[in-house]
Motif scaffolding. Structure first.
Motif, PDB file in Angstrom:
ATOM      1  N   MET A 195       6.049  -3.561   4.045  1.00 29.22           N
ATOM      2  CA  MET A 195       5.945  -4.696   4.962  1.00 29.22           C
ATOM      3  C   MET A 195       4.750  -5.585   4.614  1.00 29.22           C
ATOM      4  SD  MET A 195       8.644  -4.347   6.587  1.00 29.22           S
ATOM      5  CE  MET A 195       8.469  -5.756   7.682  1.00 29.22           C
ATOM      6  N   SER A 196       3.722  -5.029   4.010  1.00 29.45           N
ATOM      7  CA  SER A 196       2.622  -5.875   3.516  1.00 29.45           C
ATOM      8  C   SER A 196       3.126  -6.800   2.418  1.00 29.45           C
ATOM      9  CB  SER A 196       1.485  -5.000   2.985  1.00 29.45           C
ATOM     10  OG  SER A 196       0.958  -4.176   4.005  1.00 29.45           O
ATOM     11  N   ALA A 197       3.992  -6.265   1.548  1.00 28.88           N
ATOM     12  CA  ALA A 197       4.584  -7.096   0.499  1.00 28.88           C
ATOM     13  C   ALA A 197       5.499  -8.167   1.089  1.00 28.88           C
ATOM     14  CB  ALA A 197       5.363  -6.222  -0.483  1.00 28.88           C
ATOM     15  N   ILE A 198       6.210  -7.842   2.155  1.00 28.04           N
ATOM     16  CA  ILE A 198       7.088  -8.818   2.806  1.00 28.04           C
ATOM     17  C   ILE A 198       6.262  -9.940   3.443  1.00 28.04           C
ATOM     18  CG2 ILE A 198       8.720  -9.152   4.701  1.00 28.04           C
ATOM     19  CD1 ILE A 198       9.948  -7.859   2.279  1.00 28.04           C
ATOM     20  N   VAL A 199       5.120  -9.594   4.027  1.00 32.35           N
ATOM     21  CA  VAL A 199       4.243 -10.618   4.612  1.00 32.35           C
ATOM     22  C   VAL A 199       3.803 -11.615   3.540  1.00 32.35           C
ATOM     23  CG1 VAL A 199       1.996 -11.026   5.671  1.00 32.35           C
ATOM     24  CG2 VAL A 199       3.428  -9.178   6.496  1.00 32.35           C
ATOM     25  N   VAL A 200       3.401 -11.117   2.382  1.00 31.14           N
ATOM     26  CA  VAL A 200       2.983 -11.997   1.287  1.00 31.14           C
ATOM     27  C   VAL A 200       4.166 -12.831   0.794  1.00 31.14           C
ATOM     28  CG1 VAL A 200       2.080 -12.042  -1.063  1.00 31.14           C
ATOM     29  CG2 VAL A 200       1.146 -10.432   0.597  1.00 31.14           C
ATOM     30  N   THR A 201       5.335 -12.220   0.692  1.00 31.99           N
ATOM     31  CA  THR A 201       6.522 -12.941   0.221  1.00 31.99           C
ATOM     32  C   THR A 201       6.897 -14.089   1.144  1.00 31.99           C
ATOM     33  OG1 THR A 201       7.379 -10.924  -0.819  1.00 31.99           O
ATOM     34  CG2 THR A 201       8.960 -12.685  -0.364  1.00 31.99           C
ATOM     35  N   LEU A 202       6.822 -13.869   2.437  1.00 26.16           N
ATOM     36  CA  LEU A 202       7.267 -14.882   3.399  1.00 26.16           C
ATOM     37  C   LEU A 202       6.255 -16.006   3.599  1.00 26.16           C
ATOM     38  CD1 LEU A 202       8.850 -12.685   6.228  1.00 26.16           C
ATOM     39  CD2 LEU A 202      10.036 -14.005   4.476  1.00 26.16           C
ATOM     40  N   PHE A 203       4.973 -15.713   3.495  1.00 28.30           N
ATOM     41  CA  PHE A 203       3.981 -16.697   3.925  1.00 28.30           C
ATOM     42  C   PHE A 203       3.018 -17.163   2.846  1.00 28.30           C
ATOM     43  CE2 PHE A 203       5.260 -14.482   7.784  1.00 28.30           C
ATOM     44  CZ  PHE A 203       5.556 -15.544   8.617  1.00 28.30           C
ATOM     45  N   SER A 204       3.117 -16.654   1.641  1.00 27.57           N
ATOM     46  CA  SER A 204       2.245 -17.139   0.579  1.00 27.57           C
ATOM     47  C   SER A 204       2.943 -16.961  -0.758  1.00 27.57           C
ATOM     48  CB  SER A 204       0.902 -16.399   0.593  1.00 27.57           C
ATOM     49  OG  SER A 204       1.086 -15.040   0.267  1.00 27.57           O
TER      50      SER A 204
END
Length: 229
Positions: A195-204
């Motif tokens: 989910m940390s990787a998903i946060v980076v994918t979606l917002f940066s």
């Protein structure tokens, strides 16, 4: 943990009891398959992307796998044949489901801005400039909501109510031991990474390797593109 005794409670549903840990672990592993780790590279004449799969509905797969993980928690408590794991699983699944709504709404804002459900397309839409990041374009609010919802769904502090420390039991996995007990914790830590990787994918922007040429190319391995500055 592999060599410890694997206990099965007398009143447990043996099939569901053994299946539940995998329902928590497998979705965490599958989510990472749609995360774009990097750009396009060429090795020995073969060009491919640093991403296991790029389905056109990649972000929906993330939400679907996140929802399936709830079944692992709920079934673990129900199949144990004990009231304490059952109460712990009800509390844990209620928290996970309630924050799933906020998680989905914030993902919708990213999809509307990007115009695609593909995780690769979402990354590419943010690759031009810093102000093209969804973190900036959406005004920080969806990012904060997504971060809070993910923290709650992963049961990280201060949302770690599922540990049931006040009852001096382990919550939904009270009756588990050996490798099945370890699988729940492996799923929990893998979910945190994913989910940390998903946060980076979606917002940066993630490293996409678009215009970089290595000053000292290695034999049989060549990278095309650039890392972001």
């Amino acid at each position: 943990m592999f060599f410890k005794e694997d206990l099965l409670p007398d009143r447990a549903d043996s099939v569901v009891f053994k299946l539940a840990p995998y329902l928590s672990l497998v979705p965490a592993l599958l989510i990472f398959t749609v995360v774009p780790v990097g750009g396009v590279i060429t090795i020995s004449g073969h060009t491919f992307e640093l991403q296991v799969a790029d389905p056109p509905i990649g972000i929906l797969l993330v939400l679907a796998m996140s929802a399936i993980a709830v079944y692992g928690v709920m079934l673990a408590g129900w199949s144990s044949g004990s009231k304490y794991p059952l109460l712990g699983s009800v509390r844990a699944s209620a928290q996970m489901i309630s924050y799933e709504a906020a998680l989905g709404i914030t993902v919708v804002t990213v999809v509307l801005v990007t115009g695609s459900l593909s995780t690769r397309a979402i990354v590419d839409s943010q690759a031009t400039n810093f102000w093209d990041w969804n973190l900036i374009r959406l005004g920080f609010v969806p990012f904060v909501l997504f971060l809070v919802a993910v923290t709650a769904e992963l049961t990280r502090p201060p949302f770690d109510l599922t540990e049931a420390e006040s009852e001096l039991v382990g919550g939904f996995h009270t009756e588990y031991s050996s490798i099945r007990f370890a699988l729940f914790f492996l799923a929990e830590f893998m979910n945190t990474i994913t989910m940390s990787a998903i946060v980076v994918t979606l917002f940066s922007e993630v490293p996409t390797g678009r215009s970089h040429t290595s000053p000292r190319p290695q034999s049989g391995c060549r990278s095309s593109g650039s890392w972001p500055r």
